[in-house]
Structures are given as C-alpha cells and as structure tokens.
Enzyme design. Structure first.
Site, PDB file in Angstrom:
ATOM      1  N   ILE A 201       0.865  -1.196   0.000  1.00 58.68           N
ATOM      2  CA  ILE A 201       0.000   0.000   0.000  1.00 58.68           C
ATOM      3  C   ILE A 201       0.899   1.242   0.000  1.00 58.68           C
ATOM      4  O   ILE A 201       1.767   1.371   0.860  1.00 58.68           O
ATOM      5  CB  ILE A 201      -0.874   0.020   1.292  1.00 58.68           C
ATOM      6  N   HIS A 202       0.707   2.120  -0.956  1.00 57.50           N
ATOM      7  CA  HIS A 202       1.498   3.367  -0.910  1.00 57.50           C
ATOM      8  C   HIS A 202       0.854   4.558  -1.607  1.00 57.50           C
ATOM      9  O   HIS A 202       1.382   5.662  -1.544  1.00 57.50           O
ATOM     10  CB  HIS A 202       2.890   3.145  -1.497  1.00 57.50           C
ATOM     11  N   ARG A 203      -0.285   4.352  -2.320  1.00 57.35           N
ATOM     12  CA  ARG A 203      -0.900   5.484  -3.043  1.00 57.35           C
ATOM     13  C   ARG A 203      -1.341   6.556  -2.067  1.00 57.35           C
ATOM     14  O   ARG A 203      -1.960   6.256  -1.036  1.00 57.35           O
ATOM     15  CB  ARG A 203      -2.146   5.015  -3.793  1.00 57.35           C
ATOM     16  N   ASP A 278      -2.325  -1.415  -3.956  1.00 56.26           N
ATOM     17  CA  ASP A 278      -2.828  -0.253  -4.695  1.00 56.26           C
ATOM     18  C   ASP A 278      -1.797   0.212  -5.714  1.00 56.26           C
ATOM     19  O   ASP A 278      -1.911   1.288  -6.287  1.00 56.26           O
ATOM     20  CB  ASP A 278      -3.246   0.888  -3.750  1.00 56.26           C
TER      21      ASP A 278
END
Ligand code: UD1
Length: 356
Positions: A201-203, A278
């Site tokens: 997850i990093h967006r 994501d």
C-alpha cells in the site's frame, strides 16, 4: 545518437533495467537519477540486484511537496541537459521525475520518448494521472503497453508517434523470475506456498486519508491468512503519524517488513495465495504470476487485468477481505495481452529507425 534517460523511483528502475541493456547496444545512454527515491531499499538495491548501469548524474533531490520536488528537478535536469546536449530524452511512467524530464525537454525542443504512454485512471486527483497526461501531450514517440492505452491517446487527439509495443515490465519478469528463484527460497521468509497474502500500500489516496488507511489495516488484521506487508516509507510514516501502530502490533497474522527487493518481490508474488495492493506495477505482476489480485482503489489504469478476471477493484472503506479471499477464483489469461516479453527490443528498433 545520445539518449538522456531520466528516472528516480523504484518502479522506473525495474523498467530501466529491462530497456537499458538493449538500448545501449544501439545508442549512447546518459543516465540521470533524480533521487526521488533515495533509501537503499527503495533505490540502491535495485541498481545492485538488477545490474543497472551506474547513473552519470545523481541529482539527490529526495522528498518534498509536489511543487518543490518537481521544481528542484526542473532546475537540476535543465542544467544536465544543457551540458550534455542529448538528441533525445527518455522518460518512464508517471512520476514527478517523468514530468520534470518531459517538461525540461519540451521547453528546450528536444524530442521526448515516453515508455508506458497512454495509461489513464480517469482520476485527476491522482498526481500520477496529471503526470501521465502532461507527459503524453509533449512526447514525440509514445510507447503504449496495451490497445486500451493506444485508444486513450486517440481520444485525446494523439495519433502520431504512438506504438503498441507491449509492456517492458513483462520483459523484466521474464528476465528475472529464474534469477529470483535461484537467489531466494520461500522458507527464508518463513512463508508457505499459497498460504499467505502479499500486501503493498502506498498510493497517496490511501495513505493520506486516515479513514481509508485505517480501514485497510483493519481489513488485513481481520483475515485468517498470514499477511506479509513490505511497508513503503510513505505508508510507514503515515501509520506513525495517525497512531495506527497498535492495529498492526495486535494483529497476530501480519508481518511488517521494510521494502523488499525486486527479486524477493517476484518470488513472493509467485507463491502468494492472493495479492492485495494499490500499486499499478504489482497489479500487472499478479496477472503475470497468475495470482488473484485485490486492488484497493476506485479505478485502475490496468483495466485488462480486471477484464481477464485476475484482478478486482474494491473500495477500501467497504472491503470485506475475508469474504473476498474465500471466494477467489482464477481468471483467464489472455494471450499476448502485455506483449511477448520483447518490448524493449521493439522500442529500441523503432527508436533506431526514427532517430537515425
Ligand atoms: C512515487 C510516484 C508513484 C510511484 C511510486 C512507487 C509520484 C507522484 N509518485 O510515489 O507514481 O508508483 O513512487 O513507489 O511521483 N520516502 C522515503 N524514502 C524513499 C522514498 C520515499 O522515506 O526512498 C518517503 C518520503 O517520506 C516521501 C514519501 O515517501 O515523502 C513519498 O515519496 P514520493 O517521492 O512522493 O513518492 P511515492 O509516494 O513513492
């Protein structure tokens, strides 16, 4: 002819590794690393593991607000370009480094080659979407990975210089999967084949929204399967800022680790029961590995992965991960969807004919 390649983030290094080794057989390449990603596990390890040539310029720009980060890149990249006088500027993907390279080149009237052109999520709140649109509109050669990307460009009136060449990330997987299996074993990670979920997850959409980030962490904590979670630095700092560490600490099924290398990632993707992400690149890698993917976003630019049945979009605020995981089915691979693993060769051959 002299090609100046500008990049600076983890996903761009994977693509450069696939393209540079072919490009350098026909062109002189000068490599500029903006330093947008600077931690060893976000950048250095990719240079080492993938044998990427040492950059000719390390700009060391690092993290900042979008305006300041991009602005610093504009200033520094322009200086390099004025010194090197390249014939062509090559950029990849959709990051602030891509936009900076394309902007400098367009102002100095230097032809731009954009690899991974034409992708659209149709969500202009994503910084990446703005970077893609602006870069495509000033590019001379646009290498689109899919037919959908080509028609996205047509819809915006971009018809010249567009080539569907497949996806260089598929080249990268083909080249590196065997190396990954030679170098790493699943047991090093304490994991068992098809028994764990791999999460990334990093967006900004997810990490910078407290409710969404909490919902995602709680979704991971709610399932029975073990979750292996290599944490992007942006996500880590947001978890600390929002005080969400207890959610992870109390969950017995979650293993949080620092970002892992590309070869490690390929191995874990292959053996995962499912991938929850994501990331754009990871959605495709899930498809290549034939592993079901759950994408925690409202849109994706990789719509073919959804059409093939291997990927599904889920709103993080409404996700019931347990139910999703117990109803997983395999999709249907579509022959040649992302090319044949020889995209880099095709790109270089088109560039050779065009710029000769
Ligand atoms: C960038 C790209 C995105 C790409 C992603 C892959 C933009 C707008 N986004 O997002 O398209 O998919 O890279 O990871 O260009 N940080 C570190 N160490 C690092 C790198 C980042 O600590 O080595 C932290 C910093 O706190 C920074 C935050 O991560 O503020 C975000 O970094 P940023 O450069 O904005 O990019 P990404 O979120 O990684």
């Amino acid at each position: 002819k002299k090609i100046l390649t500008i990049a600076g983030t983890r996903p761009q290094l994977v693509k450069i590794a696939a393209v540079s080794r072919v490009l350098r057989q026909s062109f002189e390449e000068v490599l500029v690393n903006t330093g947008q990603h600077y931690d060893y596990n976000m950048a250095g390890v990719f240079f080492d593991e993938l044998n990427i040539p040492k950059p000719d310029y390390d700009l060391g720009i690092g993290s900042d607000s979008h305006g300041r980060q991009t602005g610093k890149m504009l200033i520094a990249v322009e200086e390099v370009v004025e010194k090197e006088q390249p014939d062509v500027i090559l950029v990849y993907g959709d990051t602030n480094s891509t936009l900076a390279g394309a902007t400098v080149a367009s102002k100095l009237h230097i032809p731009i080659v954009h690899i991974e052109a034409g992708l659209r999520s149709y969500n202009k709140k994503m910084p990446e979407e703005i970077n893609r649109i602006l870069t495509d509109h000033v590019s001379t050669l646009l290498f689109a990975p899919t037919d959908v990307a080509v028609s996205n460009l047509e819809n915006e009136g971009i018809n010249n210089g567009v080539y569907q060449v497949g996806d260089v990330m598929y080249d990268a997987v083909q080249f590196n999967m065997e190396l990954a299996e030679q170098k790493y074993k699943l047991s090093y990670f304490g994991l068992e084949h098809k028994s764990f979920v791999l999460g990334t997850i990093h967006r900004a959409d997810n990490t910078d929204n407290k409710d969404r980030l909490e919902a995602i962490l709680r979704a991971f904590a709610s399932i029975e399967e073990e979750v292996y979670l290599p944490l992007h630095p942006r996500t880590k700092s947001k978890i600390e800022q929002y005080g969400f560490e207890p959610i992870l600490e109390q969950a017995r099924n979650i293993t949080v680790v620092a970002p892992i290398s590309y070869l490690e990632m390929l191995l874990l993707e292959k053996h995962a029961k499912a991938i929850v992400t994501d990331s754009g690149g990871v959605q495709k890698e899930a498809y290549f590995a034939k592993v079901p993917c759950v994408t925690l976003r409202d849109q994706t630019e990789w719509v073919e992965t959804i059409d093939s049945g291997w990927n599904q979009l889920v709103n993080p605020l409404k996700v019931d991960l347990g139910t999703i995981l117990s109803n997983l089915t395999d999709g249907k691979p579509i022959e040649g969807l992302y090319g044949d693993g020889k995209s880099a060769r095709e790109i270089v051959s088109i560039m050779h004919d065009y710029f000769k």
